[in-house]
Design an enzyme around this catalytic site. Sequence first.
Site, PDB file in Angstrom:
ATOM      1  N   LYS A  33     -16.149  19.640  18.772  1.00 53.75           N
ATOM      2  CA  LYS A  33     -15.597  18.506  18.017  1.00 53.75           C
ATOM      3  C   LYS A  33     -14.311  18.033  18.679  1.00 53.75           C
ATOM      4  CE  LYS A  33     -18.328  17.537  16.318  1.00 53.75           C
ATOM      5  NZ  LYS A  33     -19.656  17.997  16.046  1.00 53.75           N
ATOM      6  N   LYS A  79     -24.877   8.172  20.122  1.00 47.80           N
ATOM      7  CA  LYS A  79     -25.226   8.936  18.927  1.00 47.80           C
ATOM      8  C   LYS A  79     -26.563   9.648  19.080  1.00 47.80           C
ATOM      9  CE  LYS A  79     -24.851  10.480  14.774  1.00 47.80           C
ATOM     10  NZ  LYS A  79     -24.048  11.697  14.684  1.00 47.80           N
ATOM     11  N   HIS A 129     -12.633  39.596  28.703  1.00 43.69           N
ATOM     12  CA  HIS A 129     -13.409  39.661  29.947  1.00 43.69           C
ATOM     13  C   HIS A 129     -13.161  38.435  30.822  1.00 43.69           C
ATOM     14  CE1 HIS A 129     -15.468  43.214  28.527  1.00 43.69           C
ATOM     15  NE2 HIS A 129     -15.659  42.602  27.380  1.00 43.69           N
ATOM     16  N   CYS A 135     -29.113   3.166  23.557  1.00 43.25           N
ATOM     17  CA  CYS A 135     -29.181   1.718  23.409  1.00 43.25           C
ATOM     18  C   CYS A 135     -29.763   1.346  22.053  1.00 43.25           C
ATOM     19  CB  CYS A 135     -30.079   1.130  24.484  1.00 43.25           C
ATOM     20  SG  CYS A 135     -29.676   1.664  26.133  1.00 43.25           S
ATOM     21  N   GLU A 163     -14.922  16.373  22.279  1.00 44.86           N
ATOM     22  CA  GLU A 163     -15.677  15.122  22.382  1.00 44.86           C
ATOM     23  C   GLU A 163     -14.944  13.924  21.795  1.00 44.86           C
ATOM     24  OE1 GLU A 163     -19.497  15.082  20.405  1.00 44.86           O
ATOM     25  OE2 GLU A 163     -18.709  16.153  18.685  1.00 44.86           O
ATOM     26  N   ARG A 210     -23.937   3.656  17.634  1.00 41.93           N
ATOM     27  CA  ARG A 210     -24.720   4.473  18.551  1.00 41.93           C
ATOM     28  C   ARG A 210     -24.005   4.680  19.885  1.00 41.93           C
ATOM     29  NH1 ARG A 210     -30.267   4.277  16.686  1.00 41.93           N
ATOM     30  NH2 ARG A 210     -30.908   5.010  18.709  1.00 41.93           N
ATOM     31  N   TRP A 225     -26.361   1.197  26.743  1.00 45.24           N
ATOM     32  CA  TRP A 225     -25.609   2.386  27.173  1.00 45.24           C
ATOM     33  C   TRP A 225     -26.120   2.659  28.580  1.00 45.24           C
ATOM     34  CZ3 TRP A 225     -26.617   7.597  28.430  1.00 45.24           C
ATOM     35  CH2 TRP A 225     -25.540   8.470  28.312  1.00 45.24           C
ATOM     36  N   ASN A 256     -35.196   0.143  25.558  1.00 44.92           N
ATOM     37  CA  ASN A 256     -34.532   1.453  25.503  1.00 44.92           C
ATOM     38  C   ASN A 256     -35.429   2.437  26.227  1.00 44.92           C
ATOM     39  OD1 ASN A 256     -32.700   0.306  23.832  1.00 44.92           O
ATOM     40  ND2 ASN A 256     -33.304   1.448  21.995  1.00 44.92           N
ATOM     41  N   GLY A 257     -34.833   3.381  26.914  1.00 40.06           N
ATOM     42  CA  GLY A 257     -35.633   4.377  27.622  1.00 40.06           C
ATOM     43  C   GLY A 257     -35.378   4.250  29.119  1.00 40.06           C
ATOM     44  N   GLU A 305     -18.540  25.068  17.781  1.00 36.57           N
ATOM     45  CA  GLU A 305     -18.605  23.742  17.158  1.00 36.57           C
ATOM     46  C   GLU A 305     -17.205  23.135  17.042  1.00 36.57           C
ATOM     47  OE1 GLU A 305     -20.757  21.627  16.702  1.00 36.57           O
ATOM     48  OE2 GLU A 305     -20.085  20.330  15.092  1.00 36.57           O
TER      49      GLU A 305
HETATM   50  C1  F6R Z   1     -21.942  16.414  18.772  1.00 32.69           C
HETATM   51  C2  F6R Z   1     -23.217  15.747  18.640  1.00 32.69           C
HETATM   52  C3  F6R Z   1     -24.296  16.066  19.610  1.00 32.69           C
HETATM   53  C4  F6R Z   1     -25.645  16.168  18.882  1.00 32.69           C
HETATM   54  C5  F6R Z   1     -26.778  16.352  19.901  1.00 32.69           C
HETATM   55  C6  F6R Z   1     -28.117  16.541  19.219  1.00 32.69           C
HETATM   56  O1  F6R Z   1     -21.043  16.030  17.781  1.00 32.69           O
HETATM   57  O2  F6R Z   1     -23.404  14.931  17.766  1.00 32.69           O
HETATM   58  O3  F6R Z   1     -24.013  17.234  20.310  1.00 32.69           O
HETATM   59  O4  F6R Z   1     -25.590  17.231  17.988  1.00 32.69           O
HETATM   60  O5  F6R Z   1     -26.842  15.235  20.743  1.00 32.69           O
HETATM   61  O6  F6R Z   1     -28.434  15.450  18.421  1.00 32.69           O
HETATM   62  P1  F6R Z   1     -29.543  15.563  17.308  1.00 32.69           P
HETATM   63  O7  F6R Z   1     -29.067  16.511  16.279  1.00 32.69           O
HETATM   64  O8  F6R Z   1     -29.677  14.153  16.773  1.00 32.69           O
HETATM   65  O9  F6R Z   1     -30.787  16.044  17.973  1.00 32.69           O
END
Ligand code: F6R
Length: 610
Positions: free
Chosen positions: A487, A605, A506, A2, A490, A29, A76, A102-103, A483
Amino acid sequence: MCGIIGYTGGGQHDAASILLRGLGRLEYRGYDSVGVAVQTDLGIATRKVAGRVPDLWELVARMPVYGASGIAHTRWATHGAPTTRNAHPHADCGERLAVVHNGIIENADALRAALERAGHIFRTETDTETLAHLIEDAPGDTLEARVITALEHVVGTYGLAVICADDPDKIVVARQGSPVLLGVGDGEYFVASDAAAILEYTRSIVHLDDGDIAVLTPAGYHVVDRESHVQLRAVDDITWDLEAIELNGYAHFMQKEIAEQPETVRSTLRGRLVFDDGAARVDGLNLTSADCAAIRQITIVACGTSWHAGLVGRHTLETLTQIPVTVEYASEYRYRRRIPLPSTLTIAISQSGETADTLEALRAARAAGSRVIGLVNVVGSTIAREADGGIYLHAGPEIGVASTKAFTSQIVALTLLGLHLGRERGLGLEERQDLVCRLAQLPGLVAQALQLEPEVRLLAEQFAQARNALYLGRGVNFPVALEGALKLKEISYIHAEGYPAAEMKHGPIALIDADMPVVFVAPHDDVYPKLLSNMQEVKARGGRIIAITTEGNGGLGTLADYQLRVPQTAPLLSPILTVIPLQLLAYHIAVLRGCDVDRPRNLAKSVTVE
Ligand code: F6R
């Protein structure tokens, strides 16, 4: 997660416009509903929508709210569906108060039951509404005194802002486990969960600590603790420009951030390479030579993409320092039994510096006796402030929900750390100097890797309709496979998995058929010949192979259906280059599938709740 913004300015600007523009800056976000509450001549007026910021602009155009102060929020959903009713701000029974939060209020159910028994009428399913009713009942001469009393009953995390019709210029802010900062203007003051929301109006910000209560009016601000003792908090300058949070001609932030990587890698390296001595200048670590010599093990804690960078870092650190490294999901680590960690260095990796699981893992490690350092992008964020030292990434704001430029900068920062610890622990001069030179070449090599974009776009057309994909790699490039898969899944919603290439036989090999794209991350290194055997295994089962390999690595003509070649570099640094085509591939596939690349469904985010 949020987003919060609040503004009080004594009438010099229209609060609603400032608040809505600020919400627009927080859109990245990820959110599902938005709302604003403004102090008007007739009391607090609230406008909310289940939708996006432009929908709220439209509503406010139809039903204007004029006033000099107010608060606003992008939600959110956690407690309660993403409906207009559940959108913040939330009011008390008498609608004299408005709260954005938020929280998570963990004891919200018990509080609600008690408040309902006392006659309060709830209008939403949110945990936040309990705060409005608690403050409504709380005794005190001032709004801040009532907020402090109300919070005594609350268990959970919050960054919150409260306004009250009885004191229309005032905003009271509280922080516990959820980021909030203040913005200092000229006769006008702001509160925000993220500096991006207020950068247009001020560059001077004040980070709050857990337990802080801040009081803002057009005449100034002050910060107190729960006992109302005044707390002094430094005023910091935001070092980046508005441009950094604007698209500047790119279609999406993710595309812009992928393209920025030559510059962001350069920025992580800037001023940190010492060529003669083959050293890294990373004074912010706050580690003496004796501290470095005493380290017996390293634990890395992180989530998501940062965790993948940590897996790369394990190889780097073990190779350069000879210290054993474990890499932990922060969310799992924090709940494990505590074993005393006296000679351990714990590294928390986080782009945002606010990820709740990583922050709690850092605290758990510290409580067990470990020294803790942070590799963090956002300056002044909670992890950066709580760690004993660290390395800032200096990659600039990352707005796209899918992390890209932070990943490459994290690997650079881990290499700088490895170089520093390695030097302290006997890594040879020649090896160090070679690594420093290789690091210095990286920005140019990243730029070359980005030139693959037209080829990647064509490849994306071939695979845009795939339903599944497998990503395989070995050694330091296995995390790149993870990774690449993350990508893709998501942002395009194609199911994708990353595996160590040799593990394929396996189990996952059963999935391979002509419809299954298999991406091999296969630069030139010690395990390259082994990867060729793994490719044979896929080929024999009719799988379609995309190989990310290096220039001058020999032909893969009979094995790979498609090849993308990145420049050669030191094997430990190769993930910084091999990940680039995978970021681009995920991006272009998602665009071709019509996905909302910068705001993938259900994602946020910065994950500031558990
Ligand atoms: C994937 C992504 C998330 C963050 C994860 C950790 O693209 O962005 O998997 O990497 O939520 O976030 P941070 O690095 O901000 O702790």
